[in-house]
Design a protein around this motif. Structure first.
Motif, PDB file in Angstrom:
ATOM      1  N   VAL A  41       0.829  -1.209   0.000  1.00  0.00           N
ATOM      2  CA  VAL A  41       0.000   0.000   0.000  1.00  0.00           C
ATOM      3  C   VAL A  41       0.862   1.257   0.000  1.00  0.00           C
ATOM      4  N   ALA A  42       2.124   1.152   0.397  1.00  0.00           N
ATOM      5  CA  ALA A  42       3.018   2.312   0.405  1.00  0.00           C
ATOM      6  C   ALA A  42       3.195   2.884  -0.995  1.00  0.00           C
ATOM      7  N   VAL A  43       3.152   2.001  -2.004  1.00  0.00           N
ATOM      8  CA  VAL A  43       3.274   2.479  -3.385  1.00  0.00           C
ATOM      9  C   VAL A  43       2.100   3.385  -3.712  1.00  0.00           C
ATOM     10  N   ARG A  44       0.892   2.955  -3.341  1.00  0.00           N
ATOM     11  CA  ARG A  44      -0.307   3.758  -3.614  1.00  0.00           C
ATOM     12  C   ARG A  44      -0.285   5.049  -2.815  1.00  0.00           C
ATOM     13  N   GLN A  45       0.209   4.974  -1.571  1.00  0.00           N
ATOM     14  CA  GLN A  45       0.273   6.172  -0.746  1.00  0.00           C
ATOM     15  C   GLN A  45       1.254   7.200  -1.321  1.00  0.00           C
ATOM     16  N   GLU A  60       1.443  17.888   3.841  1.00  0.00           N
ATOM     17  CA  GLU A  60       0.628  17.669   5.038  1.00  0.00           C
ATOM     18  C   GLU A  60      -0.860  17.567   4.696  1.00  0.00           C
ATOM     19  N   GLU A  61      -1.292  18.326   3.691  1.00  0.00           N
ATOM     20  CA  GLU A  61      -2.716  18.299   3.317  1.00  0.00           C
ATOM     21  C   GLU A  61      -3.124  16.983   2.677  1.00  0.00           C
ATOM     22  N   THR A  62      -2.164  16.146   2.308  1.00  0.00           N
ATOM     23  CA  THR A  62      -2.500  14.842   1.720  1.00  0.00           C
ATOM     24  C   THR A  62      -2.761  13.779   2.796  1.00  0.00           C
ATOM     25  N   ARG A  63      -2.572  14.125   4.065  1.00  0.00           N
ATOM     26  CA  ARG A  63      -2.680  13.126   5.135  1.00  0.00           C
ATOM     27  C   ARG A  63      -4.033  12.396   5.138  1.00  0.00           C
ATOM     28  N   PRO A  64      -5.174  13.085   5.001  1.00  0.00           N
ATOM     29  CA  PRO A  64      -6.443  12.340   5.014  1.00  0.00           C
ATOM     30  C   PRO A  64      -6.532  11.293   3.899  1.00  0.00           C
ATOM     31  N   PHE A  65      -5.975  11.592   2.753  1.00  0.00           N
ATOM     32  CA  PHE A  65      -6.028  10.662   1.625  1.00  0.00           C
ATOM     33  C   PHE A  65      -5.127   9.453   1.894  1.00  0.00           C
ATOM     34  N   VAL A  66      -3.943   9.705   2.451  1.00  0.00           N
ATOM     35  CA  VAL A  66      -3.010   8.622   2.761  1.00  0.00           C
ATOM     36  C   VAL A  66      -3.595   7.715   3.834  1.00  0.00           C
ATOM     37  N   GLU A  67      -4.198   8.309   4.857  1.00  0.00           N
ATOM     38  CA  GLU A  67      -4.796   7.510   5.922  1.00  0.00           C
ATOM     39  C   GLU A  67      -5.998   6.723   5.417  1.00  0.00           C
ATOM     40  N   ALA A  70      -4.574   3.714   3.894  1.00  0.00           N
ATOM     41  CA  ALA A  70      -4.054   2.817   4.926  1.00  0.00           C
ATOM     42  C   ALA A  70      -5.171   2.040   5.619  1.00  0.00           C
ATOM     43  N   SER A  71      -6.392   2.631   5.638  1.00  0.00           N
ATOM     44  CA  SER A  71      -7.514   1.955   6.292  1.00  0.00           C
ATOM     45  C   SER A  71      -8.169   0.907   5.411  1.00  0.00           C
ATOM     46  N   GLY A  72      -7.659   0.745   4.191  1.00  0.00           N
ATOM     47  CA  GLY A  72      -8.153  -0.319   3.330  1.00  0.00           C
ATOM     48  C   GLY A  72      -9.043   0.120   2.202  1.00  0.00           C
ATOM     49  N   HIS A  73      -9.287   1.400   2.033  1.00  0.00           N
ATOM     50  CA  HIS A  73     -10.133   1.881   0.936  1.00  0.00           C
ATOM     51  C   HIS A  73      -9.386   1.788  -0.392  1.00  0.00           C
ATOM     52  N   GLY A  74     -10.181   1.628  -1.443  1.00  0.00           N
ATOM     53  CA  GLY A  74      -9.576   1.480  -2.764  1.00  0.00           C
ATOM     54  C   GLY A  74      -9.082   2.787  -3.345  1.00  0.00           C
ATOM     55  N   GLY A  76      -8.020   7.068  -2.272  1.00  0.00           N
ATOM     56  CA  GLY A  76      -7.713   7.962  -1.169  1.00  0.00           C
ATOM     57  C   GLY A  76      -8.780   8.985  -0.878  1.00  0.00           C
ATOM     58  N   ASP A  77      -9.729   9.181  -1.780  1.00  0.00           N
ATOM     59  CA  ASP A  77     -10.774  10.179  -1.530  1.00  0.00           C
ATOM     60  C   ASP A  77     -12.139   9.552  -1.275  1.00  0.00           C
ATOM     61  N   GLU A  78     -12.145   8.305  -0.759  1.00  0.00           N
ATOM     62  CA  GLU A  78     -13.407   7.639  -0.416  1.00  0.00           C
ATOM     63  C   GLU A  78     -13.823   7.896   1.030  1.00  0.00           C
ATOM     64  N   CYS A  79     -13.034   8.665   1.764  1.00  0.00           N
ATOM     65  CA  CYS A  79     -13.323   8.933   3.171  1.00  0.00           C
ATOM     66  C   CYS A  79     -13.825  10.371   3.328  1.00  0.00           C
ATOM     67  N   PRO A  80     -14.715  10.611   4.298  1.00  0.00           N
ATOM     68  CA  PRO A  80     -15.241  11.967   4.517  1.00  0.00           C
ATOM     69  C   PRO A  80     -14.153  13.010   4.759  1.00  0.00           C
ATOM     70  N   ALA A  81     -13.107  12.628   5.474  1.00  0.00           N
ATOM     71  CA  ALA A  81     -12.042  13.587   5.751  1.00  0.00           C
ATOM     72  C   ALA A  81     -11.358  14.054   4.474  1.00  0.00           C
ATOM     73  N   SER A  82     -11.295  13.178   3.478  1.00  0.00           N
ATOM     74  CA  SER A  82     -10.682  13.554   2.205  1.00  0.00           C
ATOM     75  C   SER A  82     -11.530  14.594   1.486  1.00  0.00           C
ATOM     76  N   LEU A  83     -12.845  14.445   1.558  1.00  0.00           N
ATOM     77  CA  LEU A  83     -13.731  15.417   0.917  1.00  0.00           C
ATOM     78  C   LEU A  83     -13.586  16.790   1.576  1.00  0.00           C
ATOM     79  N   VAL A  84     -13.448  16.772   2.909  1.00  0.00           N
ATOM     80  CA  VAL A  84     -13.215  18.035   3.614  1.00  0.00           C
ATOM     81  C   VAL A  84     -11.904  18.674   3.153  1.00  0.00           C
ATOM     82  N   ALA A  85     -10.881  17.855   2.970  1.00  0.00           N
ATOM     83  CA  ALA A  85      -9.589  18.371   2.513  1.00  0.00           C
ATOM     84  C   ALA A  85      -9.708  18.969   1.118  1.00  0.00           C
ATOM     85  N   TYR A  86     -10.487  18.316   0.239  1.00  0.00           N
ATOM     86  CA  TYR A  86     -10.720  18.866  -1.094  1.00  0.00           C
ATOM     87  C   TYR A  86     -11.334  20.269  -0.996  1.00  0.00           C
TER      88      TYR A  86
END
Length: 331
Positions: A41-45, A60-67, A70-74, A76-86
């Motif tokens: 997963v490090a390659v994808r991160q 630093e602003e990429t942290r929500p996408f990286v996390e 790491a949580s197993g999503h396909g 990086g922008d499938e998590c609510p925190a990523s949308l907030v970062a966008y």
């Protein structure tokens, strides 16, 4: 997976990967022998960080996408925190755009004010021609801007001893241009991006096209030299510092000559016209050799193709040795 392999697959440097590790975005494990071991997963991160920073986000602003990865999503922008970062990044960019737009408009206003001082705009245009003697004569715009109907009289005339300031910091004496042919194209004025031309300028037939004409002589400069033009100059009544901006912006390989006092006009009776309270040269091109005008181009109906017209003439009219030159060689 070793660091080099991760960096290669993600399209980043090993140094960048080490930085992502230091800030806690990409976390490897340690093998028994002490080497770093990265999960696939490090390659994808690392790739996600590279792509997002390419869009303007900070590392630093990429942290929500990286996390999120790491949580197993396909993605990086499938998590609510990523949308907030966008949304946060977009808001920041919108604010920057607003600030930059204000700065640009303020600079444009200063530029317009400076241009108005340099090129005043006032009364409706009239066109004038000054002879070597006698009063100023009003002329019809189409015949004068494109070239004097009697301009052919210049063929064979000796160039005047007029010294002009050149954009390369030198001065040029038209009576002492040196051996070989000189192409001297005379033009009204060149504008600058975002600066209006004098009021009424666009209504004068043959006035527009100075920048395109300069680009034509730039693009065919080497061909003109190969065809026998020892030198090429542009000439206008604009001051040297104004012409230097054009040289830099268009990357012209030749110098411009400034004649704000119209010394060449007065010596050769070249056509001029007035627009918006500003006196400008009419468009005409002189081919000079051995201190005399050899050929005149006027009118110039297509400024953007004029360099090719001059090039064709040079190719079909090889230079003729002057009597003085022939005497020196034959003696």
């Amino acid at each position: 997976m070793r660091a080099g392999e991760v960096a290669r697959r993600a399209g980043v440097t090993v140094r960048a990967l080490r930085y992502y590790e230091r800030v806690g975005l990409v976390v490897p494990t340690r093998s028994p022998n002490g080497y770093r071991d990265y999960d696939p997963v490090a390659v994808r991160q690392a790739r996600e960080i590279r792509e997002l920073t390419g869009l303007g986000l900070s590392v630093e602003e990429t942290r929500p996408f990286v996390e999120c990865l790491a949580s197993g999503h396909g993605s990086g922008d499938e998590c609510p925190a990523s949308l907030v970062a966008y949304r946060h990044a977009i808001d920041q960019l919108s604010e920057r755009i607003t600030q930059l737009t204000r700065r640009r408009d303020a600079l444009a206003a200063h530029l317009a004010q400076a241009a108005d001082r340099l090129i005043p705009r006032s009364a409706p245009f009239t066109v004038t021609e000054r002879g070597s003697a006698g009063p100023t004569v009003r002329c019809d715009p189409p015949s004068r801007v494109g070239g004097d109907a009697e301009i052919g009289r210049l063929a064979g005339v000796r160039l005047p001893a007029v010294t002009l300031a050149a954009t390369d910091g030198t001065t040029v004496d038209l009576a002492a241009l040196g051996p070989g042919r000189t192409v001297l194209y005379v033009y009204p004025l060149t504008g600058r991006p975002g600066v209006d031309l004098p009021e009424g300028y666009d209504t004068i037939p043959g006035a527009r096209g100075c920048t395109a004409e300069a680009c034509g002589f730039r693009d065919h400069h080497e061909e003109l030299r190969s065809a026998g033009a020892a030198r090429v100059y542009g000439l206008s009544s604009q001051p040297r510092h104004y012409q230097r901006e054009l040289i830099a912006r268009l990357r012209l390989p030749f110098a411009m000559l400034a004649d704000p006092d119209f010394a060449v006009r007065d010596a050769l009776r070249l056509p001029t016209f007035e627009v918006g309270g500003l006196t400008l040269y009419g468009r005409v091109t002189l081919i000079a050799a051995d201190g005399r005008v050899e050929h005149v181009f006027a009118p110039v109906p297509a400024p953007d193709r004029h360099a090719v017209e001059v090039l064709d003439w040079l190719r079909t009219h090889p230079p003729v040795r002057s009597a003085a030159t022939a005497g020196r060689r034959d003696g």
